[in-house]
Design a protein around this motif. Structure first.
Motif, PDB file in Angstrom:
ATOM      1  N   ILE A 104       0.788  -1.246   0.000  1.00 39.17           N
ATOM      2  CA  ILE A 104       0.000   0.000   0.000  1.00 39.17           C
ATOM      3  C   ILE A 104       0.814   1.287   0.000  1.00 39.17           C
ATOM      4  O   ILE A 104       0.260   2.363  -0.093  1.00 39.17           O
ATOM      5  CB  ILE A 104      -1.013   0.022   1.176  1.00 39.17           C
ATOM      6  CG1 ILE A 104      -0.316  -0.260   2.513  1.00 39.17           C
ATOM      7  CG2 ILE A 104      -2.153  -0.940   0.939  1.00 39.17           C
ATOM      8  CD1 ILE A 104      -1.260  -0.132   3.696  1.00 39.17           C
ATOM      9  N   VAL A 105       2.137   1.175   0.118  1.00 37.85           N
ATOM     10  CA  VAL A 105       2.922   2.414   0.055  1.00 37.85           C
ATOM     11  C   VAL A 105       4.173   2.176  -0.781  1.00 37.85           C
ATOM     12  O   VAL A 105       4.804   1.126  -0.710  1.00 37.85           O
ATOM     13  CB  VAL A 105       3.240   2.964   1.469  1.00 37.85           C
ATOM     14  CG1 VAL A 105       4.168   2.052   2.240  1.00 37.85           C
ATOM     15  CG2 VAL A 105       3.818   4.360   1.411  1.00 37.85           C
ATOM     16  N   ASP A 106       4.492   3.196  -1.587  1.00 37.08           N
ATOM     17  CA  ASP A 106       5.622   3.058  -2.500  1.00 37.08           C
ATOM     18  C   ASP A 106       6.890   3.580  -1.808  1.00 37.08           C
ATOM     19  O   ASP A 106       7.184   4.770  -1.840  1.00 37.08           O
ATOM     20  CB  ASP A 106       5.315   3.881  -3.767  1.00 37.08           C
ATOM     21  CG  ASP A 106       6.441   3.765  -4.776  1.00 37.08           C
ATOM     22  OD1 ASP A 106       7.188   2.756  -4.708  1.00 37.08           O
ATOM     23  OD2 ASP A 106       6.575   4.683  -5.610  1.00 37.08           O
ATOM     24  N   THR A 107       7.590   2.656  -1.140  1.00 31.63           N
ATOM     25  CA  THR A 107       8.842   3.044  -0.484  1.00 31.63           C
ATOM     26  C   THR A 107       9.773   1.846  -0.501  1.00 31.63           C
ATOM     27  O   THR A 107       9.318   0.698  -0.466  1.00 31.63           O
ATOM     28  CB  THR A 107       8.593   3.523   0.966  1.00 31.63           C
ATOM     29  OG1 THR A 107       9.829   3.945   1.544  1.00 31.63           O
ATOM     30  CG2 THR A 107       7.991   2.438   1.849  1.00 31.63           C
ATOM     31  N   GLU A 108      11.068   2.107  -0.575  1.00 27.64           N
ATOM     32  CA  GLU A 108      12.010   0.983  -0.537  1.00 27.64           C
ATOM     33  C   GLU A 108      12.159   0.543   0.914  1.00 27.64           C
ATOM     34  O   GLU A 108      12.473   1.360   1.794  1.00 27.64           O
ATOM     35  CB  GLU A 108      13.361   1.403  -1.117  1.00 27.64           C
ATOM     36  CG  GLU A 108      14.208   0.194  -1.462  1.00 27.64           C
ATOM     37  CD  GLU A 108      15.600   0.578  -1.971  1.00 27.64           C
ATOM     38  OE1 GLU A 108      16.453  -0.305  -2.015  1.00 27.64           O
ATOM     39  OE2 GLU A 108      15.809   1.770  -2.299  1.00 27.64           O
TER      40      GLU A 108
END
Ligand code: ADP
Ligand code: FBP
Ligand code: MG
Length: 322
Positions: A238-242
């Motif tokens: 649900i979240v675009d993060t590395e």
């Protein structure tokens, strides 16, 4: 009281040695013989009980772990097993027992007292800080500092690579380590059993932080809410993060105790002997508002949980994560 014994039980905690040292030295000073029981209740059952001398407690105040060794013995829940342990203690003519451990160890101590009349005093020793009735347990402060140091190191790499780190910390069912590490080292979010943050809540925090130009996050996961790997898998959806996961594990339990834990352990060790000398039993030593006090040992699990301050601290920590 002429002869007492000391044991450490459950997960080891930095500062247990300082408590052993203080109790033994204080007892020697009073002319009391001191016995060490190796490996907690396992040593009581196996009759691994030895007379301690001042050399056994010399040079240990700064050492992590426990020189008396520790163990978990699930069989101690069996009354027949406790009968053997009590008989061994009585064969050595030991009148009083100091149990340094967590809530589980206190259950065992309470039963030894109620079933066999052994005079027991509990000293709270666990990194989890999960014993009702005492503000602090021995080992908690040292572990908190280890977590904070790890967070500082992780922040360097997290900022350099603009990543989210999920850091899993210990605490069984208590979120104290995660919550107060977050407050002490500027955590950016936390999952703890006492607060009901969802994966979506943390995803929202990460998004808000990105909108504010903050490109990295350190999120604490208390083991009591589940695995950081599983939470990470949900978060990625649900979240675009590395994302990277760090499980601190047993590194959190080792190393030299902090000054706070040494002083706490030293005061509690001597107080336990004083209580035995006064004929007390079935009690635990507590630290309340910077005073060393006593409570019935079953307060550790039957007592009134006052989470008023913790709730305020959770609220503050939430505000400060943004
Ligand atoms: N309900 C119980 N009755 C008797 N002994 C117990 C009980 N619970 C725990 N113990 C004893 O105390 C030991 C340590 O308990 P544990 O919960 O593992 O650690 P801690 O004391 O640090 O909370 C157990 O392995 C067992 O020997
Ligand atoms: O040492 P083990 O058996 O892996 O147990 C890990 C558990 O022990 C602890 O480190 C300490 O717990 P206790 O003090 O209750 O033994 C917990 O934080 C953790 O859940
Ligand atoms: Mg425990």
């Amino acid at each position: 009281m002429k002869k007492i014994a000391i044991l450490t039980s459950g997960g080891d905690a930095p500062g247990m040695n300082a408590a052993i040292r203080s109790a033994a030295k204080f007892a020697f000073y009073q002319g009391i013989e001191v016995f060490g029981v190796r490996r907690g209740y396992k040593g009581m059952v196996d009759n691994d009980i030895f007379k301690m001398t001042s050399s056994d407690v010399s040079g240990i105040i700064d050492r992590g772990g426990t020189v008396l060794l520790s163990a978990r013995l699930p069989e101690f829940k069996d009354p027949e097993v406790r009968k053997i342990a009590a008989a061994n203690l009585k064969a050595h003519e030991i009148e009083g027992l100091i149990v340094i451990g967590g809530d589980g160890s206190f259950h065992g101590a309470d039963l030894l007292y109620k079933e066999h009349g052994i005079k027991v005093i509990g000293i709270p020793g666990t990194i989890d800080n999960d014993i009702i009735g005492t503000d602090f347990t021995i080992g908690y402060d040292t572990t908190l500092n280890i977590i904070i140091e790890a967070m500082v190191r992780l922040r360097d790499t997290a900022t350099s690579h603009e990543r989210t780190y999920l850091v899993e910390v210990m605490g069984r069912d208590a979120g104290d380590l995660a919550l107060y590490a977050s407050l002490a080292a500027g955590g950016d979010g936390f999952f703890i059993p006492e607060a009901k943050d969802t994966v979506q809540d943390i995803a929202d925090v990460i998004k808000e932080r990105r909108a504010m130009g903050k490109l990295h996050d350190i999120i604490l996961v208390s083991e009591g809410v589940g695995s950081a790997y599983e939470i990470g898998n949900e978060l990625k959806k649900i979240v675009d993060t590395e994302l990277r996961i760090t499980v601190l594990g047993h590194i959190q339990r080792g190393g030299s105790p902090s000054a706070f834990d040494r002083v706490l352990a030293t005061k509690m060790g001597a107080k336990a002997v004083k209580e035995l000398m006064a004929g007390e039993s079935g009690m635990m030593i507590c630290s309340e508002s910077n005073k060393i006090t006593t409570k019935f040992i079953d307060y550790a699990w039957n007592g009134i949980v006052d989470n008023t301050q913790k709730r305020k601290d959770i609220e503050l920590a939430h505000i400060l994560t943004k």
